[in-house]
Structure formats: C-alpha cells, structure tokens
Design a protein around this motif. Structure first.
Motif, PDB file in Angstrom:
ATOM      1  N   ALA A 118       7.438  82.478  39.823  1.00  0.00           N
ATOM      2  CA  ALA A 118       8.332  81.422  39.364  1.00  0.00           C
ATOM      3  C   ALA A 118       8.369  80.273  40.367  1.00  0.00           C
ATOM      4  N   GLU A 119       8.059  79.073  39.891  1.00  0.00           N
ATOM      5  CA  GLU A 119       8.150  77.885  40.723  1.00  0.00           C
ATOM      6  C   GLU A 119       8.864  76.806  39.921  1.00  0.00           C
ATOM      7  N   PRO A 120      10.158  76.986  39.661  1.00  0.00           N
ATOM      8  CA  PRO A 120      10.877  76.017  38.840  1.00  0.00           C
ATOM      9  C   PRO A 120      11.005  74.673  39.545  1.00  0.00           C
ATOM     10  N   GLN A 121      10.947  73.607  38.748  1.00  0.00           N
ATOM     11  CA  GLN A 121      11.175  72.270  39.264  1.00  0.00           C
ATOM     12  C   GLN A 121      12.659  71.963  39.073  1.00  0.00           C
ATOM     13  N   LEU A 122      13.383  71.893  40.156  1.00  0.00           N
ATOM     14  CA  LEU A 122      14.835  71.808  40.091  1.00  0.00           C
ATOM     15  C   LEU A 122      15.347  70.463  40.586  1.00  0.00           C
ATOM     16  N   TRP A 123      16.427  70.006  39.932  1.00  0.00           N
ATOM     17  CA  TRP A 123      17.125  68.798  40.337  1.00  0.00           C
ATOM     18  C   TRP A 123      18.602  69.125  40.440  1.00  0.00           C
ATOM     19  N   GLU A 163      33.911  63.790  30.855  1.00  0.00           N
ATOM     20  CA  GLU A 163      32.649  63.708  30.131  1.00  0.00           C
ATOM     21  C   GLU A 163      31.533  63.377  31.110  1.00  0.00           C
ATOM     22  N   LEU A 164      30.374  64.016  30.921  1.00  0.00           N
ATOM     23  CA  LEU A 164      29.234  63.830  31.824  1.00  0.00           C
ATOM     24  C   LEU A 164      28.250  62.842  31.205  1.00  0.00           C
ATOM     25  N   TRP A 165      27.764  61.904  32.025  1.00  0.00           N
ATOM     26  CA  TRP A 165      26.866  60.853  31.551  1.00  0.00           C
ATOM     27  C   TRP A 165      25.587  60.826  32.370  1.00  0.00           C
ATOM     28  N   LEU A 166      24.494  60.511  31.682  1.00  0.00           N
ATOM     29  CA  LEU A 166      23.184  60.331  32.312  1.00  0.00           C
ATOM     30  C   LEU A 166      22.906  58.832  32.384  1.00  0.00           C
ATOM     31  N   ILE A 167      22.644  58.348  33.600  1.00  0.00           N
ATOM     32  CA  ILE A 167      22.377  56.927  33.796  1.00  0.00           C
ATOM     33  C   ILE A 167      20.979  56.775  34.390  1.00  0.00           C
ATOM     34  N   GLN A 168      20.101  56.092  33.678  1.00  0.00           N
ATOM     35  CA  GLN A 168      18.720  55.915  34.129  1.00  0.00           C
ATOM     36  C   GLN A 168      18.348  54.444  34.025  1.00  0.00           C
ATOM     37  N   LEU A 193      15.346  63.392  25.984  1.00  0.00           N
ATOM     38  CA  LEU A 193      16.078  62.915  27.164  1.00  0.00           C
ATOM     39  C   LEU A 193      15.556  63.529  28.464  1.00  0.00           C
ATOM     40  N   ARG A 194      14.767  64.587  28.372  1.00  0.00           N
ATOM     41  CA  ARG A 194      14.351  65.302  29.584  1.00  0.00           C
ATOM     42  C   ARG A 194      13.558  64.424  30.537  1.00  0.00           C
ATOM     43  N   ILE A 195      12.787  63.508  29.999  1.00  0.00           N
ATOM     44  CA  ILE A 195      11.977  62.636  30.849  1.00  0.00           C
ATOM     45  C   ILE A 195      12.846  61.681  31.668  1.00  0.00           C
ATOM     46  N   LEU A 196      14.104  61.509  31.255  1.00  0.00           N
ATOM     47  CA  LEU A 196      14.988  60.574  31.938  1.00  0.00           C
ATOM     48  C   LEU A 196      15.764  61.204  33.089  1.00  0.00           C
ATOM     49  N   VAL A 197      15.753  62.534  33.183  1.00  0.00           N
ATOM     50  CA  VAL A 197      16.613  63.204  34.168  1.00  0.00           C
ATOM     51  C   VAL A 197      16.155  62.964  35.600  1.00  0.00           C
TER      52      VAL A 197
END
Length: 230
Positions: A118-123, A163-168, A193-197
C-alpha cells in the motif's frame, strides 16, 4: 498471521498501534503488556505495526540545534514561562508530543491496516479557528477518493451547522457537506472534483442548519487551511 490464527478485533488492532506509538496511558500500557505475554496473535500484531513504522524512524536523524535557536523556539512557543517554568514546559511538550502521535495514528487507522504494497497518496488539512475553539482535521486519500474528517472543540450554535468548502484557484468555493458536531465522518468526493483536491484550500463556515442556501456560503469563515501532501 496463519489462516487458523484467531482474528483480532478492530479495537485490539488499534490498541496495538497506540502501544507502538507510545500514546497509551500508563495503566492501559501495562495491562496491554501483560496480554502480550500470553497472546501471541496480539504480539504478532504489535510486531507488524513496529515494522510499518520502522522506515519512518530510519529517516529521522538527530540534530542538535544551537542554543540560541532552541531558546528562540521556547520563547515563541511559551512566551510566559510562569513559575515553576520547568514543570510548565514539561507538560506543554508532553501535550504537543501526544497530539502529534495521536494524529499520526488517527490517519493510519482511518486508512485501515498497513499493507506491504500500500502506497496511498494522502493529503491533509488541519483547520483551527483563531480562538482555538474549533478544530477540524481532513485527510484525503487519492486511491479511493474518500475524505475523512475529525471534528473537535466547540459545536456550532443552536440552529447552525459547520459546512466544509473546497477552494481551488479562482473557482467559486464548492461545498463538500455539513460537518458532524463532533467525532469522525467519511465523505466520498465525487469523481469530477477529485482533480481539484491537490493543493486546494479547505474552509469551514458557520451556516444555517442544513447548510448554505443554494450552495453559496453565507456565514463567516471559522477556519481554513491548505491541503498538504504527506
């Protein structure tokens, strides 16, 4: 672990990880050590966690900072060393160490047991309000597109939600959902949306119960922080 070995329950697996990290309270640690003497399956689990953490420890090399650097770190972290200063510093450092160790363990447990391939890419994003009353940690795993959040501190007022928001970049903030008032939650991120994280900023706002009307933030920003790769 052989096929006929008894399966450990998730609590024992988690406790084994805490034991290796050294975050168990003394009484629990001593009780766990006694169990290790008579439960070989549990001892094997501890060895597996130790093997998992070994590469991390190997990368750490002790470096002694100059005295002036260490003094400046202490001055900035603890600007008011009221007597007894030595005792205060001890408990402050102990608290910081426990938080860091717990965060590392929390991330590992959320992602499941460590696997050899396992080599997860984590943020990760660690959001803390200005008055330290609200704390939210978000961990995103690129391999399954799921974000895990952990909320602690003071809950929102009656009739309100965080509320949680994603800002890119220059994009309008995108709602990722309502946060639990405390504890943990798993949030699958839609594929588009995954490409924006990566390298995005996460923010928490204080909204009416059920979330911002029309998906547009209306409340004040409680806390925000960038996503960092780990």
């Amino acid at each position: 672990m052989t096929d006929d070995a008894p399966e450990l329950d998730p609590h024992d697996i988690a406790t084994a990880g805490e034991y290796v990290l050294g975050t168990l309270p003394l009484a629990e640690r001593e009780a766990f050590q006694r169990r290790l003497l008579s439960e070989p399956t549990l001892a094997t689990e501890v060895a597996r966690w130790q093997t998992h953490f070994d590469p991390i420890a190997d990368e750490v090399r002790p470096v002694s900072p100059p005295a002036k650097v260490w003094n400046e770190v202490e001055r900035r972290l603890f600007p008011d060393p009221s007597p007894p200063a030595s005792s205060v510093r001890f408990w402050q450092w102990l608290s910081i160490g426990s938080v860091l160790a717990s965060m590392a363990l929390l991330a590992l447990l959320w992602l499941g047991q460590p696997g050899p391939d396992a080599e997860p890419q984590l943020w990760v994003s660690e959001m803390v309000s200005a008055d330290n009353s609200v704390r939210l940690t978000a961990l995103y795993d690129e391999t399954d597109g799921e974000m895990r959040v952990s909320v602690a501190g003071q809950p929102p007022a009656a009739g309100r939600d965080f509320e949680l928001w994603l800002i890119q970049g220059d994009r309008a903030p995108i709602s990722l959902g309502i946060m639990p008032h405390e504890g943990q939650a798993a949030m699958p991120i839609p594929e588009d949306l995954r490409i924006l994280v990566a390298n995005a900023t996460l923010a928490i706002t204080d909204e009416p119960a059920g979330g911002a009307p029309g998906g547009i933030a209306t409340g004040p920003i409680v806390a925000q922080a960038e996503m960092r790769r780990i």
